[in-house]
Motif scaffolding. Structure first.
Motif, PDB file in Angstrom:
ATOM      1  N   HIS A  78      21.380  34.397  27.413  1.00  0.00           N
ATOM      2  CA  HIS A  78      21.978  32.918  27.170  1.00  0.00           C
ATOM      3  C   HIS A  78      22.465  32.931  29.006  1.00  0.00           C
ATOM      4  CE1 HIS A  78      21.366  33.841  23.527  1.00  0.00           C
ATOM      5  NE2 HIS A  78      21.274  32.510  23.521  1.00  0.00           N
ATOM      6  N   TRP A  79      21.695  32.596  30.115  1.00  0.00           N
ATOM      7  CA  TRP A  79      21.710  32.711  31.108  1.00  0.00           C
ATOM      8  C   TRP A  79      23.154  31.651  31.548  1.00  0.00           C
ATOM      9  CZ3 TRP A  79      20.140  36.634  33.009  1.00  0.00           C
ATOM     10  CH2 TRP A  79      19.379  37.254  32.269  1.00  0.00           C
ATOM     11  N   ILE A  80      22.854  30.339  31.290  1.00  0.00           N
ATOM     12  CA  ILE A  80      24.523  29.619  30.622  1.00  0.00           C
ATOM     13  C   ILE A  80      26.092  29.774  30.836  1.00  0.00           C
ATOM     14  CG2 ILE A  80      25.526  26.967  30.626  1.00  0.00           C
ATOM     15  CD1 ILE A  80      23.049  27.469  31.898  1.00  0.00           C
ATOM     16  N   MET A  81      25.647  30.391  29.039  1.00  0.00           N
ATOM     17  CA  MET A  81      27.129  30.981  28.573  1.00  0.00           C
ATOM     18  C   MET A  81      27.246  32.252  29.757  1.00  0.00           C
ATOM     19  SD  MET A  81      27.910  29.183  26.297  1.00  0.00           S
ATOM     20  CE  MET A  81      28.817  29.827  25.696  1.00  0.00           C
ATOM     21  N   PHE A  82      25.733  33.075  30.583  1.00  0.00           N
ATOM     22  CA  PHE A  82      26.928  33.546  31.252  1.00  0.00           C
ATOM     23  C   PHE A  82      27.355  33.597  32.066  1.00  0.00           C
ATOM     24  CE2 PHE A  82      25.393  36.492  34.467  1.00  0.00           C
ATOM     25  CZ  PHE A  82      26.070  37.625  35.206  1.00  0.00           C
ATOM     26  N   LEU A  83      26.642  32.337  33.093  1.00  0.00           N
ATOM     27  CA  LEU A  83      28.112  31.901  33.850  1.00  0.00           C
ATOM     28  C   LEU A  83      29.077  31.718  33.436  1.00  0.00           C
ATOM     29  CD1 LEU A  83      24.308  30.376  35.777  1.00  0.00           C
ATOM     30  CD2 LEU A  83      25.731  32.318  36.501  1.00  0.00           C
ATOM     31  N   PHE A  84      28.751  30.585  32.452  1.00  0.00           N
ATOM     32  CA  PHE A  84      30.308  30.154  31.713  1.00  0.00           C
ATOM     33  C   PHE A  84      31.504  31.229  32.119  1.00  0.00           C
ATOM     34  CE2 PHE A  84      28.939  26.699  29.227  1.00  0.00           C
ATOM     35  CZ  PHE A  84      28.698  26.113  30.772  1.00  0.00           C
ATOM     36  N   THR A  85      31.356  33.029  31.705  1.00  0.00           N
ATOM     37  CA  THR A  85      32.249  33.984  31.233  1.00  0.00           C
ATOM     38  C   THR A  85      31.904  34.750  32.162  1.00  0.00           C
ATOM     39  OG1 THR A  85      30.641  35.301  30.662  1.00  0.00           O
ATOM     40  CG2 THR A  85      31.816  33.766  28.816  1.00  0.00           C
ATOM     41  N   LEU A  86      31.241  34.814  33.341  1.00  0.00           N
ATOM     42  CA  LEU A  86      31.027  35.683  34.951  1.00  0.00           C
ATOM     43  C   LEU A  86      32.676  35.399  35.710  1.00  0.00           C
ATOM     44  CD1 LEU A  86      29.321  37.747  36.657  1.00  0.00           C
ATOM     45  CD2 LEU A  86      28.802  35.771  37.662  1.00  0.00           C
ATOM     46  N   PRO A  87      32.946  33.909  35.929  1.00  0.00           N
ATOM     47  CA  PRO A  87      34.000  34.197  36.777  1.00  0.00           C
ATOM     48  C   PRO A  87      35.274  34.673  36.365  1.00  0.00           C
ATOM     49  CG  PRO A  87      33.227  31.793  36.679  1.00  0.00           C
ATOM     50  CD  PRO A  87      32.509  33.065  35.274  1.00  0.00           C
ATOM     51  N   VAL A  88      35.505  34.384  35.277  1.00  0.00           N
ATOM     52  CA  VAL A  88      36.757  35.608  34.457  1.00  0.00           C
ATOM     53  C   VAL A  88      36.810  37.122  34.478  1.00  0.00           C
ATOM     54  CG1 VAL A  88      38.448  35.948  32.400  1.00  0.00           C
ATOM     55  CG2 VAL A  88      37.110  33.635  32.694  1.00  0.00           C
ATOM     56  N   ALA A  89      35.372  37.716  34.382  1.00  0.00           N
ATOM     57  CA  ALA A  89      35.275  38.799  34.139  1.00  0.00           C
ATOM     58  C   ALA A  89      34.822  39.057  35.753  1.00  0.00           C
ATOM     59  CB  ALA A  89      34.014  39.137  33.703  1.00  0.00           C
ATOM     60  N   VAL A  90      35.146  38.265  36.542  1.00  0.00           N
ATOM     61  CA  VAL A  90      34.752  39.096  38.182  1.00  0.00           C
ATOM     62  C   VAL A  90      36.564  39.043  38.723  1.00  0.00           C
ATOM     63  CG1 VAL A  90      33.861  38.198  40.621  1.00  0.00           C
ATOM     64  CG2 VAL A  90      32.382  37.854  38.709  1.00  0.00           C
ATOM     65  N   TYR A  91      37.375  38.023  38.425  1.00  0.00           N
ATOM     66  CA  TYR A  91      38.882  37.922  38.476  1.00  0.00           C
ATOM     67  C   TYR A  91      39.134  38.842  37.565  1.00  0.00           C
ATOM     68  CZ  TYR A  91      43.192  36.237  38.487  1.00  0.00           C
ATOM     69  OH  TYR A  91      44.780  36.067  38.965  1.00  0.00           O
ATOM     70  N   HIS A  92      38.988  39.438  36.239  1.00  0.00           N
ATOM     71  CA  HIS A  92      39.901  40.315  36.165  1.00  0.00           C
ATOM     72  C   HIS A  92      39.261  42.343  36.551  1.00  0.00           C
ATOM     73  CE1 HIS A  92      40.304  38.665  32.069  1.00  0.00           C
ATOM     74  NE2 HIS A  92      41.140  38.514  32.962  1.00  0.00           N
ATOM     75  N   ALA A  93      37.842  41.934  37.053  1.00  0.00           N
ATOM     76  CA  ALA A  93      37.537  43.056  38.216  1.00  0.00           C
ATOM     77  C   ALA A  93      38.078  43.032  39.266  1.00  0.00           C
ATOM     78  CB  ALA A  93      36.334  43.229  37.871  1.00  0.00           C
ATOM     79  N   ARG A  94      38.207  41.837  39.774  1.00  0.00           N
ATOM     80  CA  ARG A  94      39.239  41.916  41.192  1.00  0.00           C
ATOM     81  C   ARG A  94      40.480  42.567  41.331  1.00  0.00           C
ATOM     82  NH1 ARG A  94      42.058  39.174  43.643  1.00  0.00           N
ATOM     83  NH2 ARG A  94      43.165  37.755  42.865  1.00  0.00           N
ATOM     84  N   LEU A  95      41.022  41.885  39.741  1.00  0.00           N
ATOM     85  CA  LEU A  95      42.981  42.562  39.295  1.00  0.00           C
ATOM     86  C   LEU A  95      42.724  44.040  39.428  1.00  0.00           C
ATOM     87  CD1 LEU A  95      44.024  39.668  36.905  1.00  0.00           C
ATOM     88  CD2 LEU A  95      44.474  40.086  39.129  1.00  0.00           C
ATOM     89  N   PHE A  96      42.017  44.094  39.022  1.00  0.00           N
ATOM     90  CA  PHE A  96      41.739  45.893  38.394  1.00  0.00           C
ATOM     91  C   PHE A  96      41.306  46.708  39.578  1.00  0.00           C
ATOM     92  CE2 PHE A  96      39.696  49.804  36.718  1.00  0.00           C
ATOM     93  CZ  PHE A  96      40.895  49.896  35.636  1.00  0.00           C
ATOM     94  N   MET A  97      40.559  45.883  40.290  1.00  0.00           N
ATOM     95  CA  MET A  97      40.165  46.783  42.006  1.00  0.00           C
ATOM     96  C   MET A  97      41.427  47.027  42.534  1.00  0.00           C
ATOM     97  SD  MET A  97      37.856  48.715  41.366  1.00  0.00           S
ATOM     98  CE  MET A  97      35.836  48.439  40.617  1.00  0.00           C
ATOM     99  N   LYS A  98      42.449  45.747  42.783  1.00  0.00           N
ATOM    100  CA  LYS A  98      43.043  46.109  43.327  1.00  0.00           C
ATOM    101  C   LYS A  98      44.447  46.965  42.681  1.00  0.00           C
ATOM    102  CE  LYS A  98      42.653  41.775  46.145  1.00  0.00           C
ATOM    103  NZ  LYS A  98      42.756  40.361  46.953  1.00  0.00           N
ATOM    104  N   GLY A  99      44.414  47.012  41.598  1.00  0.00           N
ATOM    105  CA  GLY A  99      45.687  47.203  41.293  1.00  0.00           C
ATOM    106  C   GLY A  99      46.894  46.453  40.667  1.00  0.00           C
ATOM    107  N   GLU A 100      46.477  45.565  40.284  1.00  0.00           N
ATOM    108  CA  GLU A 100      47.235  44.167  40.151  1.00  0.00           C
ATOM    109  C   GLU A 100      47.477  43.932  38.463  1.00  0.00           C
ATOM    110  OE1 GLU A 100      46.223  40.609  42.926  1.00  0.00           O
ATOM    111  OE2 GLU A 100      46.815  41.948  44.992  1.00  0.00           O
TER     112      GLU A 100
END
Length: 156
Positions: free
Chosen positions: A69-91
């Motif tokens: 389900h590519w459209i739903m995946f693309l809708f949820t991807l930005p939040v997942a990337v933002y969470h990964a960025r926060l986790f990698m920076k330790g914030e």
């Protein structure tokens, strides 16, 4: 059982889980602001929910990726990337010593995420209901005679 039905049920349940976790964090921040909780207790409660929220949201995103389900995946991807960025920076954790300084920012951040999760919830519910509608029509058409089958432009 049709696998899309299971997919949408899992998506609904995981989205409800995300909403509950986020509302709990907002309540903890509001209690801190109203001085019902001390900063240590509030930070401890919020930090205990951050990793499960990140994992559940990542699984929510991966569920749509692996099911195609590519459209739903693309809708949820930005939040997942933002969470990964926060986790990698330790914030990703709330600091006890800085919580009063960043309280309004943390509440705004979580309220924006709540709005995003509510949009996800609406999309998942609509897709689930559409799937059930098409499933009922398919079952009816398979059981009905050719003269009784549901056809027409209104199905589009």
């Amino acid at each position: 059982m049709h696998w899309d039905l299971v997919l949408w049920l899992i998506a609904i349940l995981s989205n409800i889980g995300l909403l509950v976790i986020l509302i709990y964090q907002i309540i903890c921040l509001s209690d801190l602001e109203a001085d019902y909780m001390n900063p240590y207790e509030s930070s401890e409660n919020i930090n205990a929910m951050v990793i499960p929220e990140f994992l559940l949201q990542g699984a929510f995103c991966a569920l749509f990726l692996f099911s195609g389900h590519w459209i739903m995946f693309l809708f949820t991807l930005p939040v997942a990337v933002y969470h990964a960025r926060l986790f990698m920076k330790g914030e990703h954790l709330v600091d006890v010593t800085e919580i009063f300084r960043t309280l309004s920012l943390e509440k705004k951040y979580r309220l924006i995420k709540l709005a995003i999760y509510l949009v996800f919830f609406f999309l998942v519910i609509v897709r689930y209901l559409l799937f059930l509608f098409w499933l009922v029509i398919a079952i009816y058409n398979s059981l009905a005679d050719e003269d009784e089958a549901v056809t027409g432009i209104w199905l589009l």
